[in-house]
Design a protein around this motif. Structure first.
Motif, short mmCIF file in Angstrom:
data_model
loop_
_atom_site.label_atom_id
_atom_site.label_comp_id
_atom_site.label_asym_id
_atom_site.label_seq_id
_atom_site.Cartn_x
_atom_site.Cartn_y
_atom_site.Cartn_z
N HIS A 147 -7.94 -3.59 -34.30
CA HIS A 147 -8.42 -4.85 -33.70
C HIS A 147 -7.74 -6.07 -34.32
CE1 HIS A 147 -10.69 -5.12 -37.38
NE2 HIS A 147 -11.24 -3.95 -37.13
N GLY B 110 1.47 4.41 -33.69
CA GLY B 110 1.91 5.54 -34.49
C GLY B 110 0.72 6.30 -35.06
N TYR C 31 -8.22 -8.37 -39.59
CA TYR C 31 -7.80 -8.62 -40.98
C TYR C 31 -6.36 -9.11 -41.04
CZ TYR C 31 -12.13 -6.33 -42.35
OH TYR C 31 -13.46 -6.02 -42.52
N ARG D 68 -1.14 9.73 -40.04
CA ARG D 68 -1.07 10.96 -40.83
C ARG D 68 0.34 11.53 -40.88
NH1 ARG D 68 -5.88 13.65 -37.57
NH2 ARG D 68 -4.46 12.91 -35.99
C1 LIG Z 1 -12.84 3.01 -38.66
S1 LIG Z 1 -11.52 2.25 -37.85
C2 LIG Z 1 -11.08 0.95 -38.98
C3 LIG Z 1 -10.43 -0.23 -38.30
C4 LIG Z 1 -10.10 -1.38 -39.24
N1 LIG Z 1 -9.16 -0.98 -40.26
C5 LIG Z 1 -11.37 -1.92 -39.86
O1 LIG Z 1 -11.61 -1.71 -41.05
O2 LIG Z 1 -12.16 -2.54 -39.15
C6 LIG Z 1 -10.22 3.37 -38.03
C7 LIG Z 1 -8.97 2.94 -37.30
O3 LIG Z 1 -7.96 3.92 -37.54
C8 LIG Z 1 -7.32 4.22 -36.32
N2 LIG Z 1 -6.82 5.58 -36.38
C9 LIG Z 1 -7.55 6.71 -36.43
N3 LIG Z 1 -6.76 7.78 -36.50
C10 LIG Z 1 -5.49 7.31 -36.49
C11 LIG Z 1 -4.22 7.93 -36.54
N4 LIG Z 1 -4.11 9.24 -36.61
N5 LIG Z 1 -3.14 7.13 -36.53
C12 LIG Z 1 -3.25 5.78 -36.46
N6 LIG Z 1 -4.43 5.14 -36.41
C13 LIG Z 1 -5.53 5.90 -36.42
C14 LIG Z 1 -8.40 4.03 -35.27
O4 LIG Z 1 -7.88 3.84 -33.97
C15 LIG Z 1 -9.16 2.84 -35.81
O5 LIG Z 1 -8.62 1.62 -35.33
#
Ligand SMILES: C[S@@+](CC[C@H](N)C(=O)[O-])C[C@H]1O[C@@H](n2cnc3c(N)ncnc32)[C@H](O)[C@@H]1O
Length: 350
Positions: A185, A231, A188, A234
């Protein structure tokens, strides 16, 4: 809504054990599910302006009158509605928390309902096998309404915590490049770029989340300084020794320990020497002040992370150990004033 028990019922269910206390959980679960139906059918919104008879409400919502009548009487017994001479009306709590208004609790309420009633249907399999029975993010990408609620919740929480994060952290002198891993989003990334005019940011995430972030970046007029990179965190290598600061905000709890350790090593490699990693997480060693509700939420959240992602809420000691193992030094920990369950850990790449 917690059932409003008579003194006699309270004693039977909760003091003398003459009646099974889990029966109350069954009814609270039914109450949660019925109120979720009320939210999604628009019952509470339709009653926001005042009382309506059941038949008029059924006509307005275009639903079956008998089905709605039964839902309304159930919602009344659960404390979400009352009845006046002019028909059903929202109780003060339903009116305050469950209308479809910006910032309403209805978003959180509906998101978790879908999680508990759909995603958790295979919870036993995850616990039995030790492997997530579902892939939360794939599941989410297939459910646009739930994805929207999820992103709304994350954006709101980030908007709430960002000022305190910015106040707690001073970036190294001359920092110009920030990597926000899973920063979808972009709240930050935008906040840091606004605070540090020399900074530019890369936000790495999956497509659904980046769509939300791109709008926020454009709205902040920062398209030139915040780039959105699709991307997989992991598997995608980050650019080596490129960044001054990396944000890992609410990311590591979505991974099993071995993957967290790999990710921290990759983040260390992406930072220039002296660069800084910031880790924002709820921790299993809860700060005082969370209370019974805070603790129950963190344990629920942790179980959900295990079930959908193979992760969990970790403790400070294990995160500190993994950061140190990845080559980070000078660990520091900030506990949020605004949220007793969230913590910010900062560390330097040695
Ligand atoms: C719990 S959210 C945290 C979002 C933000 N960093 C925050 O603290 O508000 C986890 C984020 O990681 C992303 N995400 C999850 N798995 C992912 C992956 N394999 N590669 C890239 N992004 C990923 C999700 O789409 C999501 O936006």
């Amino acid at each position: 809504m917690p059932l409003s028990l008579s003194e006699q019922e309270y004693r039977r269910f909760l003091e003398t054990d003459d009646a099974p206390a889990p029966h109350l959980d069954f009814l609270h679960t039914a109450s949660y599910r019925a109120a979720g139906a009320g939210v999604r059918l628009g019952v509470f919104d339709a009653l926001a302006e005042g009382p309506l008879p059941g038949e008029v409400l059924a006509e307005r919502l275009q639903v079956d009158p008998r089905g709605l009548g039964l839902l309304l009487t159930a919602l009344r017994s659960f404390g979400y509605l009352t009845v006046t001479g002019d028909g059903y009306v929202n109780t003060a709590k339903a009116q305050k928390w469950l209308l479809d208004t910006p910032g309403s609790y209805a978003t959180v309420f509906s998101f978790w309902q879908t999680v508990l009633f759909e995603l958790w249907s295979e919870l036993e399999d995850s616990v039995r096998t030790g492997k997530p029975a579902v892939d939360f993010y794939q599941w989410l990408e297939q459910r646009p309404a739930t994805m929207r609620r999820f992103q709304t919740m994350l954006t709101r929480l980030a908007g709430f915590l960002c000022p305190e994060v910015l106040a707690a952290v001073t970036l190294p002198e001359g920092a110009t490049k920030l990597l926000d891993i899973g920063g979808g989003h972009a709240t930050y990334a935008v906040g840091f770029c606004q605070r540090y005019p020399e900074l530019s940011a890369t936000v790495l995430d999956l497509p659904g989340a980046l769509a939300v972030g791109s709008e926020a970046v454009a709205a902040a007029g920062l398209t030139g300084r915040v780039s959105m990179r699709e991307g997989d965190l992991r598997t995608d290598p980050f650019d080596a020794a490129e960044f001054d600061v990396a944000l890992l905000f609410n990311i590591v709890h979505g991974m099993p320990p071995a993957e967290v350790r790999q990710l921290l090593a990759a983040v260390a490699a992406a930072l220039r020497p002296g660069g800084r990693v910031l880790v924002l997480e709820p921790l299993s060693d809860l700060a005082a002040g969370g209370g019974v509700v805070g603790e129950a939420f963190v344990r629920t959240f942790s179980l959900n992370l295990f079930h959908g992602q193979g992760g969990q809420v970790y403790g400070y000691a294990e995160l500190a150990e993994w950061l140190t193992e990845a080559g980070f030094t000078d660990l520091d920990r900030h506990t949020f004033q605004k949220s007793p369950t969230d913590h910010l850990i900062t560390a330097l790449r040695g």
